[in-house]
Scaffold this motif. Structure first.
Motif, mmCIF file in Angstrom:
data_model
loop_
_atom_site.group_PDB
_atom_site.id
_atom_site.type_symbol
_atom_site.label_atom_id
_atom_site.label_comp_id
_atom_site.label_asym_id
_atom_site.label_seq_id
_atom_site.Cartn_x
_atom_site.Cartn_y
_atom_site.Cartn_z
ATOM 1 N N LEU A 163 -13.488 -11.333 -6.019
ATOM 2 C CA LEU A 163 -13.295 -10.852 -4.644
ATOM 3 C C LEU A 163 -11.854 -10.703 -4.193
ATOM 4 O O LEU A 163 -11.567 -9.878 -3.340
ATOM 5 N N LEU A 164 -10.941 -11.498 -4.783
ATOM 6 C CA LEU A 164 -9.559 -11.398 -4.325
ATOM 7 C C LEU A 164 -8.980 -9.999 -4.547
ATOM 8 O O LEU A 164 -8.366 -9.438 -3.635
ATOM 9 N N SER A 211 -10.342 -7.708 -1.961
ATOM 10 C CA SER A 211 -9.763 -7.997 -0.658
ATOM 11 C C SER A 211 -8.353 -7.410 -0.543
ATOM 12 O O SER A 211 -7.998 -6.813 0.472
ATOM 13 N N SER A 218 -7.085 -4.254 1.778
ATOM 14 C CA SER A 218 -6.035 -4.285 2.804
ATOM 15 C C SER A 218 -5.090 -3.104 2.644
ATOM 16 O O SER A 218 -4.660 -2.496 3.632
#
Lengths: 222, 219
Positions: free
Chosen positions: B198-199, B202, B206
């Motif tokens: 998920l990082l 994410s 952004s």
């Protein structure tokens, strides 16, 4: 179709009691989250160097970690790492509060950003302290924006509480499984009716709340 | 924490990781399709379909994925629709995601001014061209933040697949804890693999949000 097992004995009442457990957990978590989240959001807006970074890391953790993983970490991990024996209900309230606080503080931060800078400057130049500025000027203005969003958080919280069955809390899904198991011989198709009923129960619990949130959002738009 | 234990657990987690990613992204692709279709139908107020889309969105937005999966996986076979756990996971995620995506596209579409449609029609474009070439691309870049949030939300939601006995990360962790009681190692790897999954999404999300914002508003 399996609806008839629900009418047997007090099965339907047991299902509703299961839903009540889920609703109780989500209400407690939402209430704590709103208070802590507002505080966190205001702190984040104040731009205190180290604190701001810490809060940002906290938000990122919540953003990328599934609630289920957090539940496992707190419920199984806390016992193992610190020897604390949490009840499943306490563990789930801790996790949902941890998650809800982050969501709430992000909403508060967003609303605070929408307030023009001049409001802050004017109140400070009038001699208000920072605390007074937030209490009398800023927070009253963001409340209208916040209420629909907080109500929305309630529905999300209710939906997320369905996960607590995975750490052994007897809530509506678990009760549903028990009813299906108990009537395996007499009503082999009970799964359809029971799970459809639970589906509709959740919808009945969440839909009015999301409608209210949408209505308020539209009404208070300006 | 025992390095030996970690190493022996790694292959199982890696397999679960790829399964989760595969199901997650197929489900998300499906949710895109459903979302665009329902948003299109409700934006253009197609008579009967509009109602159906509205009911679908409300129904799936207001119920948890776990309950939807239980209904699809355990309930539907009783009336003759039997599906594999993997298909159930994909369909469940697609339906849940579709309702969220639909709302996101919808709010993007609503923000596009009517003048755009009228001008495009005046230039002789067909209705379909107007939607596909003019309105939709603009709405899409307005919806980017909401879409990113949805994608992350859906990838996180894959953690409930373990409940319908799909061998995903959650299932693997639970299984290993139950078998060997190495809770610390199992939970550590669980967290590690979710960060790995998920990082990047994410972070890329952004960046995408910033670029879309720049394109639309120039700030």
């Amino acid at each position: 179709m399996g609806f008839e097992v629900l009418l047997k004995g007090n099965n339907i009442i047991r299902l509703l009691e299961g839903l009540a457990v889920a609703l109780k957990i989500s209400m407690i978590s939402v209430l704590i989250s709103i208070v802590l989240g507002t505080a966190c959001g205001v702190l984040m807006n104040m731009k205190i160097p180290v604190l701001k970074q810490l809060l940002r890391i906290y938000l990122e953790i919540v953003r990328i970690m599934p609630q289920m993983v957090l539940l496992f970490l707190v419920y199984f991990g806390a016992t193992k790492a610190m020897g604390i024996n949490l009840s499943a209900e306490t563990a789930s309230i801790i996790v949902f509060t941890f998650w809800g606080t982050a969501e709430m503080s992000d909403l508060v931060r967003g609303s605070l950003k929408a307030i023009p800078l001049i409001q802050y400057e004017s109140s400070l130049s009038l001699g208000l302290s920072r605390f007074q500025m937030y209490l009398y000027i800023i927070i009253p203005q963001i409340i209208r924006r916040m209420i629909p969003l907080s109500i929305n958080l309630i529905t999300r919280m209710i939906k997320t509480t369905s996960l607590v069955m995975m750490i052994g809390i007897v809530e509506v899904l678990k009760v549903g499984q028990q009813i299906i198991e108990a009537n395996r011989k007499t009503a082999p198709n009970a799964a359809f009716g029971v799970f459809l009923t639970i589906f509709i129960l959740y919808f009945i619990a969440c839909w009015p709340i999301s409608c209210l949130s949408k209505y308020l959002e539209k009404k208070w738009e300006n | 924490m025992d390095a030996e234990v970690l190493r022996s657990y790694l292959p199982g987690y890696a397999e679960a990781f790829f399964l989760t990613i595969r199901i997650g992204w197929i489900g998300i692709a499906l949710s895109f399709g459903i979302g665009i279709l329902t948003a299109f139908v409700s934006y253009y107020k197609v008579p009967v379909l509009k109602r159906i889309a509205g009911v679908y969105v409300e129904l799936f937005r207001n119920t948890p994925l776990l309950v939807q999966l239980f209904f699809i996986y355990f309930g539907l076979p009783k009336i003759g629709f039997s599906l594999s756990a993997e298909a159930c996971g994909i369909i469940g995620l697609g339906l849940l995601g579709g309702s969220y995506m639909s709302e996101s596209f919808r709010s993007g579409l609503d923000a596009i001014s009517k003048v755009q449609t009228e001008s495009a029609l005046a230039l002789g474009m067909t209705n379909f061209q107007v939607f596909w070439l003019i309105v939709f691309p603009e709405a899409l870049s307005l919806s980017v933040p909401a879409i990113v949030a949805n994608v992350i939300f859906l990838l996180k939601e894959t953690s409930v697949f373990s409940a319908i006995s799909l061998m995903d990360l959650m299932f693997t962790a639970k299984d290993l804890i139950g078998l060997y009681y190495n809770t610390t190692e199992a939970l550590f790897l669980l967290v590690l693999f979710y960060i790995l999954m998920l990082l990047p999404v994410s972070l890329i999300g952004s960046i995408a949000e910033k670029r879309a914002r720049y394109k639309m508003l120039g700030v």
